[in-house]
Design a protein around this motif. Structure first.
Motif, mmCIF file in Angstrom:
data_model
loop_
_atom_site.group_PDB
_atom_site.id
_atom_site.type_symbol
_atom_site.label_atom_id
_atom_site.label_comp_id
_atom_site.label_asym_id
_atom_site.label_seq_id
_atom_site.Cartn_x
_atom_site.Cartn_y
_atom_site.Cartn_z
ATOM 1 N N ALA A 1 -9.118 60.590 120.836
ATOM 2 C CA ALA A 1 -7.878 60.413 120.081
ATOM 3 C C ALA A 1 -6.727 60.309 121.072
ATOM 4 C CB ALA A 1 -7.651 61.585 119.126
ATOM 5 N N ARG A 2 -5.597 59.897 120.573
ATOM 6 C CA ARG A 2 -4.410 59.795 121.427
ATOM 7 C C ARG A 2 -4.051 61.172 121.985
ATOM 8 N NH1 ARG A 2 0.616 55.959 121.304
ATOM 9 N NH2 ARG A 2 2.186 57.197 122.408
ATOM 10 N N TYR A 3 -3.475 61.156 123.156
ATOM 11 C CA TYR A 3 -3.012 62.363 123.842
ATOM 12 C C TYR A 3 -2.202 63.226 122.874
ATOM 13 C CZ TYR A 3 -1.469 64.859 128.082
ATOM 14 O OH TYR A 3 -1.247 65.797 129.080
ATOM 15 N N PRO A 4 -2.386 64.543 122.884
ATOM 16 C CA PRO A 4 -1.692 65.398 121.918
ATOM 17 C C PRO A 4 -0.163 65.341 122.065
ATOM 18 C CG PRO A 4 -3.478 66.587 122.995
ATOM 19 C CD PRO A 4 -3.295 65.316 123.750
ATOM 20 N N ALA A 5 0.511 65.514 120.953
ATOM 21 C CA ALA A 5 1.976 65.520 120.930
ATOM 22 C C ALA A 5 2.507 66.877 121.375
ATOM 23 C CB ALA A 5 2.475 65.194 119.530
ATOM 24 N N THR A 6 3.591 66.859 122.115
ATOM 25 C CA THR A 6 4.257 68.103 122.507
ATOM 26 C C THR A 6 4.991 68.698 121.311
ATOM 27 O OG1 THR A 6 4.608 67.166 124.723
ATOM 28 C CG2 THR A 6 5.870 69.144 124.145
ATOM 29 N N VAL A 7 5.681 67.834 120.579
ATOM 30 C CA VAL A 7 6.489 68.246 119.435
ATOM 31 C C VAL A 7 5.975 67.520 118.198
ATOM 32 C CG1 VAL A 7 8.804 68.291 118.443
ATOM 33 C CG2 VAL A 7 8.496 68.609 120.914
ATOM 34 N N GLU A 8 5.727 68.236 117.140
ATOM 35 C CA GLU A 8 5.221 67.620 115.913
ATOM 36 C C GLU A 8 6.204 66.566 115.415
ATOM 37 O OE1 GLU A 8 3.193 68.894 111.641
ATOM 38 O OE2 GLU A 8 4.231 70.411 112.863
ATOM 39 N N GLY A 9 5.666 65.395 115.081
ATOM 40 C CA GLY A 9 6.507 64.308 114.594
ATOM 41 C C GLY A 9 7.027 63.387 115.678
ATOM 42 N N GLU A 10 6.880 63.780 116.947
ATOM 43 C CA GLU A 10 7.306 62.946 118.072
ATOM 44 C C GLU A 10 6.073 62.350 118.745
ATOM 45 O OE1 GLU A 10 10.411 62.236 118.965
ATOM 46 O OE2 GLU A 10 11.279 63.506 117.391
ATOM 47 N N ALA A 11 6.104 61.053 119.039
ATOM 48 C CA ALA A 11 4.963 60.392 119.680
ATOM 49 C C ALA A 11 4.717 60.976 121.063
ATOM 50 C CB ALA A 11 5.213 58.892 119.782
ATOM 51 N N SER A 12 3.451 61.197 121.381
ATOM 52 C CA SER A 12 3.111 61.712 122.708
ATOM 53 C C SER A 12 3.348 60.642 123.762
ATOM 54 C CB SER A 12 1.655 62.153 122.748
ATOM 55 O OG SER A 12 0.784 61.038 122.559
ATOM 56 N N LYS A 13 3.398 61.066 125.001
ATOM 57 C CA LYS A 13 3.555 60.163 126.140
ATOM 58 C C LYS A 13 2.357 60.350 127.068
ATOM 59 C CE LYS A 13 7.518 58.037 125.497
ATOM 60 N NZ LYS A 13 7.591 56.559 125.489
ATOM 61 N N PRO A 14 1.259 59.633 126.808
ATOM 62 C CA PRO A 14 0.072 59.790 127.645
ATOM 63 C C PRO A 14 0.384 59.504 129.116
ATOM 64 C CG PRO A 14 -0.415 58.493 125.688
ATOM 65 C CD PRO A 14 1.064 58.645 125.739
ATOM 66 N N PRO A 15 -0.237 60.221 130.027
ATOM 67 C CA PRO A 15 -0.014 59.953 131.452
ATOM 68 C C PRO A 15 -0.432 58.532 131.826
ATOM 69 C CG PRO A 15 -1.142 62.051 131.138
ATOM 70 C CD PRO A 15 -1.140 61.360 129.807
ATOM 71 N N VAL A 16 0.293 57.956 132.765
ATOM 72 C CA VAL A 16 -0.061 56.646 133.309
ATOM 73 C C VAL A 16 -0.422 56.831 134.773
ATOM 74 C CG1 VAL A 16 0.741 54.324 133.874
ATOM 75 C CG2 VAL A 16 1.403 55.378 131.707
ATOM 76 N N GLY A 17 -1.608 56.402 135.138
ATOM 77 C CA GLY A 17 -2.058 56.491 136.528
ATOM 78 C C GLY A 17 -2.744 55.200 136.919
ATOM 79 N N GLY A 18 -3.760 55.327 137.759
ATOM 80 C CA GLY A 18 -4.509 54.162 138.192
ATOM 81 C C GLY A 18 -4.456 53.990 139.689
ATOM 82 N N ILE A 19 -4.729 52.774 140.127
ATOM 83 C CA ILE A 19 -4.698 52.448 141.547
ATOM 84 C C ILE A 19 -4.047 51.079 141.728
ATOM 85 C CG2 ILE A 19 -6.124 51.729 143.513
ATOM 86 C CD1 ILE A 19 -5.865 54.726 143.338
ATOM 87 N N ASP A 20 -3.114 51.016 142.660
ATOM 88 C CA ASP A 20 -2.469 49.768 143.056
ATOM 89 C C ASP A 20 -2.899 49.436 144.488
ATOM 90 O OD1 ASP A 20 -1.032 49.796 140.616
ATOM 91 O OD2 ASP A 20 0.512 51.078 141.499
ATOM 92 N N ILE A 21 -2.978 48.159 144.800
ATOM 93 C CA ILE A 21 -3.380 47.721 146.139
ATOM 94 C C ILE A 21 -2.147 47.268 146.915
ATOM 95 C CG2 ILE A 21 -4.789 46.134 147.496
ATOM 96 C CD1 ILE A 21 -6.439 48.075 145.899
ATOM 97 N N GLY A 22 -1.917 47.919 148.053
ATOM 98 C CA GLY A 22 -0.786 47.566 148.905
ATOM 99 C C GLY A 22 -1.252 46.998 150.236
ATOM 100 N N VAL A 23 -0.410 46.180 150.842
ATOM 101 C CA VAL A 23 -0.668 45.624 152.170
ATOM 102 C C VAL A 23 0.261 46.314 153.157
ATOM 103 C CG1 VAL A 23 -0.500 43.557 153.621
ATOM 104 C CG2 VAL A 23 -1.441 43.392 151.304
ATOM 105 N N GLY A 24 -0.306 46.854 154.218
ATOM 106 C CA GLY A 24 0.482 47.580 155.208
ATOM 107 C C GLY A 24 1.467 46.679 155.930
ATOM 108 N N ALA A 25 2.675 47.200 156.138
ATOM 109 C CA ALA A 25 3.734 46.394 156.761
ATOM 110 C C ALA A 25 3.459 46.082 158.225
ATOM 111 C CB ALA A 25 5.067 47.124 156.634
#
Length: 425
Positions: free
Chosen positions: A290-314
């Motif tokens: 199910a969707r990430y739990p709400a902090t406050v009833e009636g307010e939409a939760s804000k699920p964490p955003v993560g992942g991996i990005d690929i960078g090129v070294g300068a």
């Protein structure tokens, strides 16, 4: 992994071609190795180098290399929260051309990438990395546990409801609350779910506005305190991480758990069916999401955003080749393979569509992942994020000591002092 870690970093491989070193986190390594080989060309080879498992340790190793202007750091997997810091320090090559345009457009919902993923790689109106996979957290649970507690999982649920439901049935609630980055992920999601932020105006750098001492901060602290004081708290709460609570879902006896965790969970459990310590087919069928739990009833939760990005070294000596390789290893096919093989979800809608059509995941789960990324909440995008994270960890850990009457206030003062250089971490 030991073999990977011990790989000699050399300018040229056995073939005599230049070697591009690709520093990767230890998730999906077999797939990374496959694409290191597939994306090597007649001009260069790509060699996989393993980073530590902790995001904080990954940052430390890469930052030390880049601060020393290490030319052998060609490609790197980056936790999204470190892109702004590395870009601000001049350690990343900007992404340009059509790819940068597509990523920038995606931030507003008009490009190929999920907006939540695209937003993680922008800094000062430029693009500094390419999203590879877009991670998020959902609420995993035993259907039988929720049903026994009378909790309707077809409707949004709050943290309090989840804690009370688990406590009433002898179940537990799994979180990440060790003194490390994932604990800040939880705190940030709780605060954002209550309409607040840890900090705002992050473009101001050290002069960012510290917002953690707020009603939202106190709401977040209240939930942590409620879990710590409840029967649903797992015994290792203060040292819990992404892996420790996995075994609590299908215990030898007992009703199981509710657990917030990343997208890899489904494939992890599926791969353990019938194995010692793993779920039976019947137990796996009892796994819900199910969707990430709400902090406050009636307010939409804000699920964490993560992942991996690929960078090129300068400081790479092969910038054009490294950017070409980065495009290849973030291709739609590579994203689909990471999802199907490792449970690491894509950063583009096209790859998501392929994963949904594969039949390897329930379609409602795939859409939950995608929606959670686009409607979720990122951690503060700041060149000083490492300081912000460290200060929050210092004052909010252990979770058993969190007090809504003092923790947000104490952490705000400390964080402000750290940013202003008046206190050290």
């Amino acid at each position: 992994m030991a073999v990977l870690a011990a790989t000699t970093l050399s300018a040229c491989g056995d073939s005599g071609k230049p070697v591009l070193n690709w520093y990767v986190n230890p998730d999906g390594v077999a797939t990374f190795e496959k694409y290191a080989k597939a994306c090597s060309t007649g001009d260069y080879d790509i060699s996989v180098q393993l980073l530590p498992s902790s995001a904080t340790d990954q940052r430390t190793q890469l930052a030390r290399r880049l601060a020393a202007k290490d030319s052998s750091t060609d490609l790197m997997n980056l936790d999204p929260v470190f892109v702004a810091e590395f870009a601000n320090a001049g350690w990343l090559e900007p992404v340009e051309g059509d790819l940068a345009d597509s990523i920038s457009a995606s931030v507003e919902g008009d490009g190929d990438y999920l907006s939540g993923a695209a937003d993680t790689v922008t800094w000062n109106d430029k693009v500094y990395a390419i999203p590879l996979w877009a991670n998020t957290q959902v609420l995993w649970y035993r259907k039988s546990l929720a049903q026994a507690a009378g909790l309707d999982m077809t409707q949004p649920v709050t943290w309090k409801q989840v804690i009370d439901a688990a406590s009433s049935q002898g179940g537990t609630v799994g979180v990440q609350a060790n003194k490390y980055e994932a604990y800040v992920v939880w705190i940030n999601a709780l605060i954002q779910g209550a309409g607040g932020d840890i900090v705002s105006d992050t473009e101001a750098g050290r002069d960012a506005k510290v917002d953690v001492d707020s009603e939202a901060g106190r709401d977040a602290a209240t939930i942590i305190q409620q879990l710590a004081d409840s029967k649903a708290a797992q015994p290792d709460l203060s040292v819990s991480n992404e892996g420790t609570s996995l075994g609590q879902m299908f215990p030898a006896s007992g009703p199981g758990e509710f657990m917030v965790n990343w997208t890899f969970v489904y494939k992890n459990y599926e791969g353990l069916i019938g194995q010692a310590g793993g779920p039976t087919k019947e137990q796996f069928a009892d796994l819900g999401w199910a969707r990430y739990p709400a902090t406050v009833e009636g307010e939409a939760s804000k699920p964490p955003v993560g992942g991996i990005d690929i960078g090129v070294g300068a400081y790479t000596k092969h910038g054009d080749w490294a950017m070409e390789a980065a495009r290849c290893i973030t291709s739609e096919k590579a994203q689909v393979d990471l999802a199907l093989n490792d449970g690491l979800m894509p950063s583009t809608n096209a790859a998501y569509d392929q994963v949904a059509a594969s039949g390897k995941f329930p379609k409602d789960l795939i859409e939950l992942f995608r929606t959670s990324v686009d409607e979720g909440g990122p951690r503060p995008k700041s060149a000083f994020y490492a300081m912000i994270s460290g200060a929050i960890q210092a004052k909010w850990h252990s979770p058993t000591s969190v007090d809504p009457g003092s923790t947000p206030e104490d952490s705000a003062k400390y964080l402000k002092d750290v940013l202003e250089g008046k206190s050290l971490l």
